[in-house]
Design a protein around this motif. Sequence first.
Motif, mmCIF file in Angstrom:
data_model
loop_
_atom_site.group_PDB
_atom_site.id
_atom_site.type_symbol
_atom_site.label_atom_id
_atom_site.label_comp_id
_atom_site.label_asym_id
_atom_site.label_seq_id
_atom_site.Cartn_x
_atom_site.Cartn_y
_atom_site.Cartn_z
ATOM 1 N N ASP A 191 0.888 -1.116 0.018
ATOM 2 C CA ASP A 191 -0.013 -0.235 0.020
ATOM 3 C C ASP A 191 0.988 1.242 -0.032
ATOM 4 O O ASP A 191 1.650 1.493 0.961
ATOM 5 C CB ASP A 191 -1.017 0.199 1.027
ATOM 6 C CG ASP A 191 -1.831 1.321 1.250
ATOM 7 O OD1 ASP A 191 -1.645 2.102 0.471
ATOM 8 O OD2 ASP A 191 -2.454 1.480 2.518
ATOM 9 N N LEU A 192 0.653 2.094 -0.985
ATOM 10 C CA LEU A 192 1.625 3.521 -1.097
ATOM 11 C C LEU A 192 1.712 4.019 0.248
ATOM 12 O O LEU A 192 2.754 4.744 0.609
ATOM 13 C CB LEU A 192 0.952 4.110 -2.057
ATOM 14 C CG LEU A 192 1.722 5.658 -2.508
ATOM 15 C CD1 LEU A 192 3.211 5.255 -2.781
ATOM 16 C CD2 LEU A 192 1.059 6.243 -3.539
ATOM 17 N N TYR A 193 0.475 3.938 1.112
ATOM 18 C CA TYR A 193 0.373 4.843 2.087
ATOM 19 C C TYR A 193 1.321 4.466 3.511
ATOM 20 O O TYR A 193 1.266 5.086 4.171
ATOM 21 C CB TYR A 193 -1.066 5.019 2.400
ATOM 22 C CG TYR A 193 -1.618 6.288 1.607
ATOM 23 C CD1 TYR A 193 -1.636 7.570 2.114
ATOM 24 C CD2 TYR A 193 -2.376 5.642 0.352
ATOM 25 C CE1 TYR A 193 -2.235 8.296 0.855
ATOM 26 C CE2 TYR A 193 -2.883 6.503 -0.411
ATOM 27 C CZ TYR A 193 -3.004 8.028 -0.295
ATOM 28 O OH TYR A 193 -3.392 8.683 -1.135
ATOM 29 N N GLU A 194 1.698 2.903 3.112
ATOM 30 C CA GLU A 194 2.506 2.646 4.378
ATOM 31 C C GLU A 194 3.967 2.928 4.182
ATOM 32 O O GLU A 194 4.914 2.757 4.930
ATOM 33 C CB GLU A 194 2.671 1.042 4.303
ATOM 34 C CG GLU A 194 1.108 0.391 4.511
ATOM 35 C CD GLU A 194 1.326 -0.855 4.604
ATOM 36 O OE1 GLU A 194 2.005 -1.581 3.832
ATOM 37 O OE2 GLU A 194 0.326 -1.692 4.899
ATOM 38 N N PHE A 195 4.245 3.719 2.963
ATOM 39 C CA PHE A 195 5.578 4.143 2.820
ATOM 40 C C PHE A 195 6.008 5.503 3.717
ATOM 41 O O PHE A 195 4.999 6.472 3.381
ATOM 42 C CB PHE A 195 6.152 4.192 1.384
ATOM 43 C CG PHE A 195 6.133 3.196 0.630
ATOM 44 C CD1 PHE A 195 7.766 2.886 0.605
ATOM 45 C CD2 PHE A 195 5.423 2.148 0.601
ATOM 46 C CE1 PHE A 195 7.968 1.467 -0.050
ATOM 47 C CE2 PHE A 195 5.551 0.879 -0.038
ATOM 48 C CZ PHE A 195 6.841 0.345 -0.354
ATOM 49 N N GLN A 196 6.961 5.842 4.400
ATOM 50 C CA GLN A 196 7.062 6.871 5.068
ATOM 51 C C GLN A 196 7.383 8.052 4.259
ATOM 52 O O GLN A 196 7.933 8.083 3.018
ATOM 53 C CB GLN A 196 8.511 6.862 6.183
ATOM 54 C CG GLN A 196 8.110 5.693 7.216
ATOM 55 C CD GLN A 196 6.649 6.027 7.950
ATOM 56 O OE1 GLN A 196 6.545 7.376 8.379
ATOM 57 N NE2 GLN A 196 5.878 5.044 8.343
ATOM 58 N N LEU A 197 6.768 9.258 4.691
ATOM 59 C CA LEU A 197 7.276 10.714 4.002
ATOM 60 C C LEU A 197 8.691 11.107 4.349
ATOM 61 O O LEU A 197 9.064 11.205 5.485
ATOM 62 C CB LEU A 197 6.328 11.831 4.224
ATOM 63 C CG LEU A 197 4.735 11.626 3.797
ATOM 64 C CD1 LEU A 197 3.940 12.512 4.572
ATOM 65 C CD2 LEU A 197 5.046 11.764 2.197
ATOM 66 N N THR A 198 9.603 11.207 3.147
ATOM 67 C CA THR A 198 10.940 11.805 3.431
ATOM 68 C C THR A 198 11.101 13.156 3.038
ATOM 69 O O THR A 198 10.551 13.247 1.924
ATOM 70 C CB THR A 198 11.988 10.883 2.672
ATOM 71 O OG1 THR A 198 11.731 9.363 3.194
ATOM 72 C CG2 THR A 198 13.386 11.075 2.652
ATOM 73 N N GLU A 199 11.550 13.988 3.952
ATOM 74 C CA GLU A 199 11.889 15.549 3.340
ATOM 75 C C GLU A 199 12.999 15.416 2.305
ATOM 76 O O GLU A 199 13.964 14.958 2.705
ATOM 77 C CB GLU A 199 12.207 16.307 4.550
ATOM 78 C CG GLU A 199 12.329 17.500 4.249
ATOM 79 C CD GLU A 199 12.712 18.454 5.554
ATOM 80 O OE1 GLU A 199 12.065 19.382 5.596
ATOM 81 O OE2 GLU A 199 13.494 18.188 6.358
ATOM 82 N N ASN A 210 16.803 6.381 3.698
ATOM 83 C CA ASN A 210 17.431 5.681 4.714
ATOM 84 C C ASN A 210 17.439 6.147 5.992
ATOM 85 O O ASN A 210 17.368 5.696 7.024
ATOM 86 C CB ASN A 210 18.785 5.105 4.171
ATOM 87 C CG ASN A 210 18.754 4.131 3.048
ATOM 88 O OD1 ASN A 210 17.820 3.525 2.947
ATOM 89 N ND2 ASN A 210 19.955 3.846 2.361
ATOM 90 N N ALA A 211 17.976 7.597 6.011
ATOM 91 C CA ALA A 211 17.884 8.348 7.338
ATOM 92 C C ALA A 211 16.392 8.385 7.888
ATOM 93 O O ALA A 211 16.465 8.239 9.191
ATOM 94 C CB ALA A 211 18.544 9.760 6.961
ATOM 95 N N ALA A 228 15.684 5.119 9.356
ATOM 96 C CA ALA A 228 16.396 4.803 10.785
ATOM 97 C C ALA A 228 15.822 5.308 12.000
ATOM 98 O O ALA A 228 15.854 4.746 12.724
ATOM 99 C CB ALA A 228 17.848 5.216 10.510
ATOM 100 N N ALA A 229 15.406 6.575 11.564
ATOM 101 C CA ALA A 229 14.923 7.362 12.809
ATOM 102 C C ALA A 229 13.404 6.749 13.141
ATOM 103 O O ALA A 229 13.025 6.547 14.304
ATOM 104 C CB ALA A 229 14.619 8.949 12.376
ATOM 105 N N PHE A 230 12.606 6.465 12.209
ATOM 106 C CA PHE A 230 11.334 5.979 12.386
ATOM 107 C C PHE A 230 11.730 4.414 12.989
ATOM 108 O O PHE A 230 10.841 4.156 14.125
ATOM 109 C CB PHE A 230 10.540 5.648 11.060
ATOM 110 C CG PHE A 230 9.399 5.172 11.190
ATOM 111 C CD1 PHE A 230 8.243 5.797 11.836
ATOM 112 C CD2 PHE A 230 8.979 3.762 10.536
ATOM 113 C CE1 PHE A 230 7.041 5.379 11.948
ATOM 114 C CE2 PHE A 230 7.696 3.352 10.681
ATOM 115 C CZ PHE A 230 6.621 3.885 11.501
#
Length: 598
Positions: A170-178, A276-277, A280-282
Motif C-alpha cells: 500500500d503506497l500509504y505505508e511508505f514514510q514521507l521523506t523530506e 534511509n535516514a 532509521a529514525a522511524f
Amino acid sequence: MRNLSGLPTNDIESNLKDGQVASLDKLDSVELYPGVKAKMFWGTGTMVSVLELAPNAKIPEEELQAERFAFVLKGSIQQMANGKTLSLISQEREAPDGTHSGTPRVDFVYLGKGTKSGVTAGSDGAKLLEIYSPFRLDYLKKAGVSNLPSTMEVPSKPAKPNVEPNKVYDLYEFQLTELAEGANSRLISGEYTQLSFISMDPGSVFKHHIHPEEQMMMVLRGECDEILLDTEQKMVPGSMVVIPGNMVHGAKMGDLGCDALDIFWPVRADYMEKENARMAAFRTIIPEGSKPKLLVDGTKTKPSLTFSEGPKWMNGKVYFSNMYFDQAWTADPSKSSTVELNPDGSYKNITQGKMQTNGLYPYKNGNLLVCDMIGHRVVEMTPSGKEVKVIVDQYDGKPIDGPNDIVTDAKGGIYFTDPQFTMEPQKSQPGRAVYYVSPQGKVTRLTKPNEFAMPNGIVLSPDGKTLYINNCYDDESWFPVNSEKDNYIWAYDVKEDGTISNGRQFAKLFLTGNVLDRKGKSSSADGMAIDKKGNLYVATYYGVQIFNAEGKYVGMINLPSFPVSLCFGDKDMKTLYIVSYSKVYTIRTNMEGFVNYL
C-alpha cells in the motif's frame, strides 16, 4: 555536480518535448487489448502507461521484458505473477463525519524482468498506473512508433530496490521523506527507475537545482509553476513534463500545494540516502515488522462501539470512552458508555447511558479523571464506574461547555481543553479555551477565548515543564472560528503556579489532499501520547504522526480508518493502543510511554 556513467542511449524519440509541459488528456488513447486502453508517454529510460480497464478485462499472461511497477488508482485487479494470484485494490478517503472514517489505499506491485505477468480487472473495472524501465516495445508498436529496436539496454549499475518483487504494498505505508523544505515524498525504487510521490506545501518553493538523472513529472493534485530554464509553466492535475538530466529547474507552489509523481532514471542515490535516514529514525521508535493489529472490532463485538475516545492505561487495563454520534455529529449520552478493556481484547462497560465521556486520565486513589463532555463537567470516577465527585463544572460563575481532553501535573493540578463541541447552539463561555485547576481547586483560563479555533489534545512533557496543545480544525468555511494556530502543535512553558507562557509552534502536522483542496488547515488532531524520551504521538486525519522531543517529524503510523486517540500500555508500557471509531488497534514500539500516576 554529480556525474553518471554506464547509461545506455536509444534512438526512440520521446512523445514529449524536453522542458515543455503537456497534458495527459491530449495524448491519444491506444487499445492494447480488448477492453484495455492506454495513454503513454516516455523519456529516455522510462515509460509511463495509464491504463483504463473495462470490467473483467484481461491483459493476457506474458513474460515481461522490463521491470514494471503497477499502481491501482481506481477499482481492483487480480495480478498474476509467476503463477501466483495477487489481489490489489484502490480505496478513496472517506469524508469524515460521526460514522465514517475510512482512509485511502493505493495498492501496487513491483515485478522484475522475466516475470510471467497477467492482469484481470475487477467487476467495476480498474485504472492502473504502469511504469516500465526500459520501454515496453510492444506497447510502442501499438502506439504507432516505427523503427523500433529489437531489444533495449539497461544501465550497467542497477540499484538495490527498496521493495520486494511479487509482493503487494500500500503506497500509504511508505514514510514521507523530506527532500527539501516543504517537500516530502514517498520514495519507491527498482533497479533502474525511481518513483517519488512528492507532496509540496502551499506557497512553498522548490529552489532551482540540477541533477544528472532524467526526470519525468506528472501532477496528481494541486498546482505549481514549474521553473524550466528561464521559463515558468503552469502545471495542474494531468500535466506532465520531461526534464532531461542537467536541466536547471524548480517549482513555485500555488495556494493548494502540489502533489506529483516524479520518475527518475536512473535511481537517485542521494534520495535513497535521505530515505534511509528517515527509516532509521522511524525504526528507533517503531521496530522493523511492527504493524497495527486489530484488537477489537466494535461492530462485531458486544457491547458495540461507535466512536472510541480518550484511552488511558491504569492497573493493567485500558479505560476509554465509547461516545455515540450519528452521522451529523449529534451526541446521545443515553447510547454512550465508558469502557474497561483487557489486553486480550475482552472488555465491558463500567458506565452506560449516564454520560457521554471523552478524555480520561489516571487520578488519585486509583481513580480516573473523566471529561463528561455533554454534561459540562469533569468528574472523578472509580474503575468500577462510580462517580466520586465533581472536580469542575464552572468558570467565572458560568458552566464550562464541553471538556474534551485532560492531563494532570505532578502536584495534582489538572489541565483540560474545552473546544465547546456540544449540542447547545448557545454556549456558556465566551469561546473555546484551555483551563487549569490547581491542587486547591482554583480554576484558571489559560488561553484567550477562541485563541485556538478548536483546542483538542493536551499532554505534558515527562519533566512537567512543557505543555503541548493541538488544534483540530481551522480555516474552514463550515467551522465558526478561525485562528492563527493552524495545523501546528503548540508548546508552552509551565510556571510554578501551573499557568503557561511563551507559546510557540512546536511541530507542523501534515494535511491531507482534500483539506488542502479547500484551503483548510484542519489536521483533525485529537488525542496525543508521549514517551519517556519526549517523543510525541498525535492522532490525526492523516494517521498517527510522530515527532521527536525537538518537534522534528519522525514518521507516521497508517491505519485503515483514521485514529482518534491513543495511549501507551502493557506491562512494559511499550504498546500503543489506538482507538479509531468502532475499532481498537495495537502496535508495538521501542519506547516506554509516560503517564503521570499520582
